[in-house]
Design a protein around this motif. Structure first.
Motif, PDB file in Angstrom:
ATOM      1  N   ASN A 125     -13.183  16.338  26.668  1.00 37.91           N
ATOM      2  CA  ASN A 125     -13.586  17.585  27.650  1.00 37.91           C
ATOM      3  C   ASN A 125     -15.134  17.651  28.114  1.00 37.91           C
ATOM      4  O   ASN A 125     -15.583  18.529  28.590  1.00 37.91           O
ATOM      5  N   GLN A 126     -15.678  16.496  28.072  1.00 34.86           N
ATOM      6  CA  GLN A 126     -17.062  16.362  28.458  1.00 34.86           C
ATOM      7  C   GLN A 126     -17.307  15.230  29.755  1.00 34.86           C
ATOM      8  O   GLN A 126     -16.886  14.234  29.358  1.00 34.86           O
ATOM      9  N   LYS A 127     -17.878  15.761  30.618  1.00 31.50           N
ATOM     10  CA  LYS A 127     -17.808  15.209  31.758  1.00 31.50           C
ATOM     11  C   LYS A 127     -19.132  13.997  31.584  1.00 31.50           C
ATOM     12  O   LYS A 127     -20.365  14.463  31.129  1.00 31.50           O
ATOM     13  N   ILE A 128     -18.885  12.836  31.412  1.00 26.41           N
ATOM     14  CA  ILE A 128     -20.243  11.941  31.647  1.00 26.41           C
ATOM     15  C   ILE A 128     -20.057  10.849  32.478  1.00 26.41           C
ATOM     16  O   ILE A 128     -19.041  10.273  33.116  1.00 26.41           O
ATOM     17  N   ARG A 129     -21.470  10.643  33.227  1.00 25.91           N
ATOM     18  CA  ARG A 129     -21.576   9.682  34.344  1.00 25.91           C
ATOM     19  C   ARG A 129     -21.886   8.344  33.823  1.00 25.91           C
ATOM     20  O   ARG A 129     -22.797   8.251  33.092  1.00 25.91           O
ATOM     21  N   PHE A 130     -20.905   7.533  34.132  1.00 31.49           N
ATOM     22  CA  PHE A 130     -21.086   6.001  33.784  1.00 31.49           C
ATOM     23  C   PHE A 130     -21.513   5.246  35.121  1.00 31.49           C
ATOM     24  O   PHE A 130     -21.013   5.534  35.994  1.00 31.49           O
ATOM     25  N   PHE A 131     -22.506   4.353  34.815  1.00 32.22           N
ATOM     26  CA  PHE A 131     -22.920   3.547  35.798  1.00 32.22           C
ATOM     27  C   PHE A 131     -22.909   2.011  35.501  1.00 32.22           C
ATOM     28  O   PHE A 131     -23.265   1.572  34.410  1.00 32.22           O
ATOM     29  N   SER A 132     -22.096   1.259  36.588  1.00 30.52           N
ATOM     30  CA  SER A 132     -22.320  -0.263  36.281  1.00 30.52           C
ATOM     31  C   SER A 132     -23.474  -0.854  37.233  1.00 30.52           C
ATOM     32  O   SER A 132     -23.501  -0.248  38.174  1.00 30.52           O
ATOM     33  N   ALA A 181     -29.426  14.655  33.008  1.00 31.58           N
ATOM     34  CA  ALA A 181     -28.682  14.226  31.823  1.00 31.58           C
ATOM     35  C   ALA A 181     -28.857  15.008  30.786  1.00 31.58           C
ATOM     36  O   ALA A 181     -27.751  14.985  30.022  1.00 31.58           O
ATOM     37  N   ASP A 182     -29.459  16.033  30.825  1.00 31.83           N
ATOM     38  CA  ASP A 182     -29.451  16.923  29.737  1.00 31.83           C
ATOM     39  C   ASP A 182     -28.119  17.906  29.802  1.00 31.83           C
ATOM     40  O   ASP A 182     -27.740  18.418  28.811  1.00 31.83           O
ATOM     41  N   SER A 183     -27.461  18.053  31.123  1.00 27.40           N
ATOM     42  CA  SER A 183     -26.458  18.827  31.176  1.00 27.40           C
ATOM     43  C   SER A 183     -25.112  17.797  31.531  1.00 27.40           C
ATOM     44  O   SER A 183     -24.195  18.044  30.886  1.00 27.40           O
ATOM     45  N   VAL A 184     -25.312  16.584  32.132  1.00 25.05           N
ATOM     46  CA  VAL A 184     -24.344  15.877  32.337  1.00 25.05           C
ATOM     47  C   VAL A 184     -24.648  14.409  31.727  1.00 25.05           C
ATOM     48  O   VAL A 184     -25.733  13.716  32.298  1.00 25.05           O
ATOM     49  N   PRO A 185     -24.395  14.035  30.536  1.00 24.98           N
ATOM     50  CA  PRO A 185     -24.670  12.718  30.145  1.00 24.98           C
ATOM     51  C   PRO A 185     -24.774  11.455  30.967  1.00 24.98           C
ATOM     52  O   PRO A 185     -23.821  11.393  31.982  1.00 24.98           O
ATOM     53  N   MET A 186     -25.628  10.413  30.811  1.00 23.73           N
ATOM     54  CA  MET A 186     -25.644   9.552  31.510  1.00 23.73           C
ATOM     55  C   MET A 186     -25.556   8.110  30.795  1.00 23.73           C
ATOM     56  O   MET A 186     -26.308   8.070  29.613  1.00 23.73           O
ATOM     57  N   ILE A 187     -24.623   7.289  30.883  1.00 17.00           N
ATOM     58  CA  ILE A 187     -24.684   5.654  30.218  1.00 17.00           C
ATOM     59  C   ILE A 187     -24.767   4.703  31.489  1.00 17.00           C
ATOM     60  O   ILE A 187     -23.870   4.866  32.485  1.00 17.00           O
ATOM     61  N   LEU A 188     -25.540   3.763  31.552  1.00 14.65           N
ATOM     62  CA  LEU A 188     -25.829   2.809  32.351  1.00 14.65           C
ATOM     63  C   LEU A 188     -25.766   1.574  31.498  1.00 14.65           C
ATOM     64  O   LEU A 188     -26.401   1.282  30.435  1.00 14.65           O
ATOM     65  N   GLY A 189     -24.740   0.542  32.154  1.00 14.40           N
ATOM     66  CA  GLY A 189     -24.641  -0.639  31.525  1.00 14.40           C
ATOM     67  C   GLY A 189     -24.606  -1.665  32.577  1.00 14.40           C
ATOM     68  O   GLY A 189     -23.955  -1.459  33.410  1.00 14.40           O
ATOM     69  N   GLY A 190     -24.827  -3.264  31.865  1.00 15.17           N
ATOM     70  CA  GLY A 190     -24.658  -4.195  32.919  1.00 15.17           C
ATOM     71  C   GLY A 190     -25.535  -5.355  32.743  1.00 15.17           C
ATOM     72  O   GLY A 190     -26.087  -5.299  31.834  1.00 15.17           O
ATOM     73  N   ASP A 191     -25.771  -6.259  33.768  1.00 19.58           N
ATOM     74  CA  ASP A 191     -26.476  -7.190  33.702  1.00 19.58           C
ATOM     75  C   ASP A 191     -27.804  -7.129  34.245  1.00 19.58           C
ATOM     76  O   ASP A 191     -27.754  -7.229  35.698  1.00 19.58           O
ATOM     77  N   LEU A 192     -28.680  -7.108  33.770  1.00 19.85           N
ATOM     78  CA  LEU A 192     -30.284  -6.909  34.320  1.00 19.85           C
ATOM     79  C   LEU A 192     -30.926  -8.110  34.740  1.00 19.85           C
ATOM     80  O   LEU A 192     -31.968  -8.215  35.206  1.00 19.85           O
ATOM     81  N   ASN A 193     -30.294  -9.191  33.937  1.00 18.54           N
ATOM     82  CA  ASN A 193     -31.011 -10.548  34.541  1.00 18.54           C
ATOM     83  C   ASN A 193     -32.544 -10.520  34.070  1.00 18.54           C
ATOM     84  O   ASN A 193     -33.410 -11.020  34.874  1.00 18.54           O
ATOM     85  N   THR A 194     -32.903  -9.869  32.883  1.00 10.86           N
ATOM     86  CA  THR A 194     -34.381  -9.872  32.689  1.00 10.86           C
ATOM     87  C   THR A 194     -34.495  -9.659  30.944  1.00 10.86           C
ATOM     88  O   THR A 194     -33.439  -9.037  30.493  1.00 10.86           O
ATOM     89  N   PRO A 195     -35.535 -10.089  30.390  1.00 13.47           N
ATOM     90  CA  PRO A 195     -35.849  -9.902  29.057  1.00 13.47           C
ATOM     91  C   PRO A 195     -36.228  -8.404  28.965  1.00 13.47           C
ATOM     92  O   PRO A 195     -36.740  -7.883  30.239  1.00 13.47           O
ATOM     93  N   SER A 196     -36.508  -8.018  27.772  1.00 10.64           N
ATOM     94  CA  SER A 196     -36.713  -6.532  27.661  1.00 10.64           C
ATOM     95  C   SER A 196     -38.223  -6.457  27.109  1.00 10.64           C
ATOM     96  O   SER A 196     -38.636  -7.404  26.247  1.00 10.64           O
ATOM     97  N   HIS A 197     -38.894  -5.518  27.582  1.00 16.56           N
ATOM     98  CA  HIS A 197     -40.401  -5.171  26.896  1.00 16.56           C
ATOM     99  C   HIS A 197     -39.962  -4.904  25.444  1.00 16.56           C
ATOM    100  O   HIS A 197     -41.034  -5.125  24.643  1.00 16.56           O
ATOM    101  N   LEU A 198     -38.973  -4.301  25.081  1.00 15.66           N
ATOM    102  CA  LEU A 198     -38.870  -4.190  23.519  1.00 15.66           C
ATOM    103  C   LEU A 198     -38.739  -5.253  22.730  1.00 15.66           C
ATOM    104  O   LEU A 198     -38.965  -5.502  21.514  1.00 15.66           O
ATOM    105  N   ASP A 199     -38.589  -6.421  23.340  1.00 14.25           N
ATOM    106  CA  ASP A 199     -38.170  -7.697  22.659  1.00 14.25           C
ATOM    107  C   ASP A 199     -39.505  -8.678  22.718  1.00 14.25           C
ATOM    108  O   ASP A 199     -39.601  -9.849  22.141  1.00 14.25           O
TER     109      ASP A 199
END
Length: 305
Positions: A125-132, A181-199
């Motif tokens: 019952n929760q609307k979630i926005r998914f992005f590829s 996104a505070d009201s409608v959650p957002m999930i984004l996933g895919g192939d960024l073809n880049t390393p991460s700043h966190l790594d």
């Protein structure tokens, strides 16, 4: 008296049922299947087997190229092609798609469907926005730390190709939905073809030629509040590198496939990365399956708060 005892017993049982109920969760998989999984024998069938063993609720697919609807139908899932409405669902030119066990809500179209597009999915019952999404691989270097550049020069180099231009085109959309996104959650996933700043932080300096590089392509997402689920739940990039791209015989190992999210209504509770060579076998639940892609994949489990 008997009624009171019965009532209290019933209330106690009900309380325990609620207390012992498992948290409601759902699982998301982000996977670049490589040319519609058509580069290996029976590739689409093997892609179906792999997805079935992983058992995700939503798949954010890259390089769909005409195969997504067949894969979704084989699994009994709903299928959304990230393309202008009315596009044939088996169009071999379309890159992105979203496959869901749960029902879809509204479309989320962009002017750049080859790079980014989405769909609402209704979960518990929760609307979630998914992005590829997909970002161009250029500029690419197998070992950027060996280019002889400083961290500042690497950031300039990073902005010299098609990847940076793509990000600028879709960034207004990402900012818009992240702000909601505070009201409608957002999930984004895919192939960024880049390393991460966190790594590429202070903990990994020894393996990156003493460089700390805040790569723009991932940091720009963090700056608008998106959380990298794998690195959030596996914070040590040395013990858990999360590699999803590598080629036999080359030193080109990188984590370039991601699942991000933003919402106080969701919590990522588990994230795993799978590293497999193209046309090798992947072992899942005791089964060996020929792997049809040159990318690994990432799987994240979320809890609805």
């Amino acid at each position: 008296m008997k009624f009171t005892i019965l009532f209290l017993t019933f209330a106690f049982i009900c309380f325990n049922c609620v207390a012992q109920k498992n948290p409601e969760t759902f699982k998301v998989m982000a996977w670049n299947i490589l040319h519609g999984a058509n580069d290996s024998k029976d590739g689409k069938a093997h892609a179906v087997q792999i997805i079935r063993e992983i058992n995700p609720d939503v798949i954010l697919m890259v390089e769909t190229y005409g195969s997504g609807k067949e894969i979704a139908d084989s699994l009994g899932y709903n299928f959304h092609l990230v393309a202008p409405e009315g596009t044939a669902l088996n169009d071999k030119k379309v890159n992105l798609s979203i496959i869901s066990r749960y029902p879809f809500g509204e479309r989320i179209d962009t002017e750049f469907p080859f790079f980014l597009g989405g769909r609402e999915v209704i979960i518990q019952n929760q609307k979630i926005r998914f992005f590829s999404n997909w970002f161009h691989y250029l500029p690419w270097e197998n070992e950027p730390e060996k280019l002889g550049k400083t961290a500042e020069e690497l950031l300039v180099w990073e902005r010299s190709g098609a990847k940076y231009e793509m990000i600028q085109k879709v960034l207004p959309y990402l900012k818009k939905y992240a702000a909601q996104a505070d009201s409608v959650p957002m999930i984004l996933g895919g192939d960024l073809n880049t390393p991460s700043h966190l790594d590429w932080d202070k903990n990994t300096k020894k393996i990156h030629n003493n460089l700390v590089v805040p790569w723009y392509s991932t940091k720009v997402l963090a700056d608008i509040g998106l959380l990298d689920t794998y690195r959030t739940l596996n914070p040590n990039p040395v013990t858990h590198p999360g590699i999803t791209w590598h080629t036999k015989g080359e030193n080109d190992d990188h984590r370039i496939d991601y699942i991000f999210y933003k919402s106080p209504k969701l919590k990522a509770i588990k994230s795993e990365s799978y590293q497999v060579f193209f046309n090798d076998t992947i072992k899942l639940n005791g089964k060996e399956i020929l792997y049809p892609s040159d990318h690994g994949f990432v799987v994240t489990t979320f809890k609805v708060r």
